[in-house]
Design a protein around this motif. Structure first.
Motif, PDB file in Angstrom:
ATOM      1  N   HIS A 119      49.589  99.639 -47.094  1.00  0.00           N
ATOM      2  CA  HIS A 119      48.613 100.277 -46.213  1.00  0.00           C
ATOM      3  C   HIS A 119      49.220 101.489 -45.513  1.00  0.00           C
ATOM      4  O   HIS A 119      48.516 102.466 -45.251  1.00  0.00           O
ATOM      5  N   SER A 120      50.516 101.439 -45.249  1.00  0.00           N
ATOM      6  CA  SER A 120      51.174 102.636 -44.720  1.00  0.00           C
ATOM      7  C   SER A 120      50.978 103.798 -45.689  1.00  0.00           C
ATOM      8  O   SER A 120      50.681 104.929 -45.299  1.00  0.00           O
ATOM      9  N   THR A 176      51.406  97.404 -40.153  1.00  0.00           N
ATOM     10  CA  THR A 176      52.307  98.335 -40.832  1.00  0.00           C
ATOM     11  C   THR A 176      52.744  99.481 -39.921  1.00  0.00           C
ATOM     12  O   THR A 176      53.635 100.246 -40.278  1.00  0.00           O
ATOM     13  N   ALA A 177      52.135  99.584 -38.738  1.00  0.00           N
ATOM     14  CA  ALA A 177      52.613 100.564 -37.758  1.00  0.00           C
ATOM     15  C   ALA A 177      53.932 100.128 -37.124  1.00  0.00           C
ATOM     16  O   ALA A 177      54.608 100.946 -36.490  1.00  0.00           O
ATOM     17  N   VAL A 178      54.311  98.873 -37.277  1.00  0.00           N
ATOM     18  CA  VAL A 178      55.558  98.366 -36.696  1.00  0.00           C
ATOM     19  C   VAL A 178      56.730  98.950 -37.481  1.00  0.00           C
ATOM     20  O   VAL A 178      56.938  98.629 -38.652  1.00  0.00           O
ATOM     21  N   ARG A 179      57.463  99.843 -36.857  1.00  0.00           N
ATOM     22  CA  ARG A 179      58.643 100.466 -37.471  1.00  0.00           C
ATOM     23  C   ARG A 179      59.681 100.636 -36.369  1.00  0.00           C
ATOM     24  O   ARG A 179      59.486 101.432 -35.448  1.00  0.00           O
ATOM     25  N   LEU A 180      60.756  99.887 -36.486  1.00  0.00           N
ATOM     26  CA  LEU A 180      61.790  99.947 -35.462  1.00  0.00           C
ATOM     27  C   LEU A 180      63.123  99.602 -36.098  1.00  0.00           C
ATOM     28  O   LEU A 180      63.256  98.567 -36.745  1.00  0.00           O
ATOM     29  N   ARG A 190      57.828  92.733 -38.423  1.00  0.00           N
ATOM     30  CA  ARG A 190      56.496  92.612 -39.020  1.00  0.00           C
ATOM     31  C   ARG A 190      56.147  91.157 -39.313  1.00  0.00           C
ATOM     32  O   ARG A 190      55.009  90.731 -39.099  1.00  0.00           O
ATOM     33  N   ALA A 191      57.118  90.403 -39.808  1.00  0.00           N
ATOM     34  CA  ALA A 191      56.864  88.982 -40.076  1.00  0.00           C
ATOM     35  C   ALA A 191      56.479  88.260 -38.784  1.00  0.00           C
ATOM     36  O   ALA A 191      55.596  87.394 -38.778  1.00  0.00           O
ATOM     37  N   ARG A 192      57.115  88.631 -37.698  1.00  0.00           N
ATOM     38  CA  ARG A 192      56.792  88.028 -36.396  1.00  0.00           C
ATOM     39  C   ARG A 192      55.343  88.316 -36.019  1.00  0.00           C
ATOM     40  O   ARG A 192      54.591  87.421 -35.619  1.00  0.00           O
ATOM     41  N   TYR A 193      54.939  89.578 -36.170  1.00  0.00           N
ATOM     42  CA  TYR A 193      53.606  89.954 -35.724  1.00  0.00           C
ATOM     43  C   TYR A 193      52.516  89.567 -36.720  1.00  0.00           C
ATOM     44  O   TYR A 193      51.357  89.389 -36.311  1.00  0.00           O
TER      45      TYR A 193
END
Length: 228
Positions: A119-120, A176-180, A190-193
């Motif tokens: 999706h990113s 997919t906005a999670v990037r850190l 991402r697995a957490r969220y």
């Protein structure tokens, strides 16, 4: 690569019966270059869709002329990346759809979409190329498969009934906005969220109704209009 004399016959290992013949030296190198270009383009353009094609060539370790021989324009390269993302989405949905348990099928699907980061790829590149009939066909197939997985889970009473097909793209986009940090840390977060989202998507008798309507198809589709 060592050169052969003009008289020498190229030595090609025979392939097992029914297997595709091995690529020749130049064709194998072209295939490797194409893979390197696409891998680099995914990284470069997901990070910065405005990046120049030269940044992709540098990241891929190929000359700009080699890149342009394969993809004559940035638009063609973006269109190919989006096709790859849509194909991967369909593959993830196909694998999840055969999971017998409706909840596990839905969870497997959502985790697979986030893990594949498709999706990113599609959302970040939307509006930057002219979609073809193949893009439209794959997008319709992807939506139908996702809708079928959701409907099966809702029919089984395991996913809340007020979630619609048009809510799902927004869920993918949030995740997919999670990037850190590095790739491993991003995957861990991402697995957490994903699990947090899945808990919110579970059907519960005491769940409050969702506020407001889901996004309309026209709102979602507007992002795909080509911006010249």
């Amino acid at each position: 690569m060592p050169s052969q004399s003009q008289d020498a016959e190229p030595q090609v290992a025979s392939a097992p019966q029914g297997a595709p013949a091995p690529l020749s030296g130049r064709r194998a190198q072209a295939a490797r270059n194409d893979g390197a270009i696409l891998d680099a383009a995914r990284r470069v353009f997901v990070d910065d869709p405005e990046a120049p094609v030269a940044a992709v060539a540098q990241a891929a370790g190929v000359g700009i002329s080699a890149l342009y021989r394969r993809y004559p324009s940035k638009e063609e390269l973006l269109a190919r990346l989006c096709l790859d993302g849509l194909r991967r989405f369909v593959a993830v949905a196909s694998e999840a759809d055969v999971v017998p348990d409706p909840w596990e099928a839905f969870a497997t699907f959502l985790r697979g979409i986030v893990d594949a980061d498709v999706h990113s790829l599609t959302v970040r590149l939307a509006g930057r190329f002219r979609p073809t009939e193949e893009h439209r066909s794959l997008a319709a197939d992807a939506g139908e498969r996702a809708g079928r997985i959701l409907a099966r889970a809702q029919d089984a009473g395991v996913v809340r009934a007020d979630v619609t097909d048009d809510d799902l793209p927004m869920v993918y986009e949030q995740l997919t906005a999670v990037r850190l940090g590095d790739a491993a840390r991003t995957a861990e977060l991402r697995a957490r969220y994903v699990d947090l989202q899945l808990e919110g998507l579970r059907a519960r008798a005491d769940a409050a109704a969702l506020p407001g309507p889901p996004p309309a198809p026209a709102e979602l589709g507007a992002r795909w209009r080509y911006r010249e």
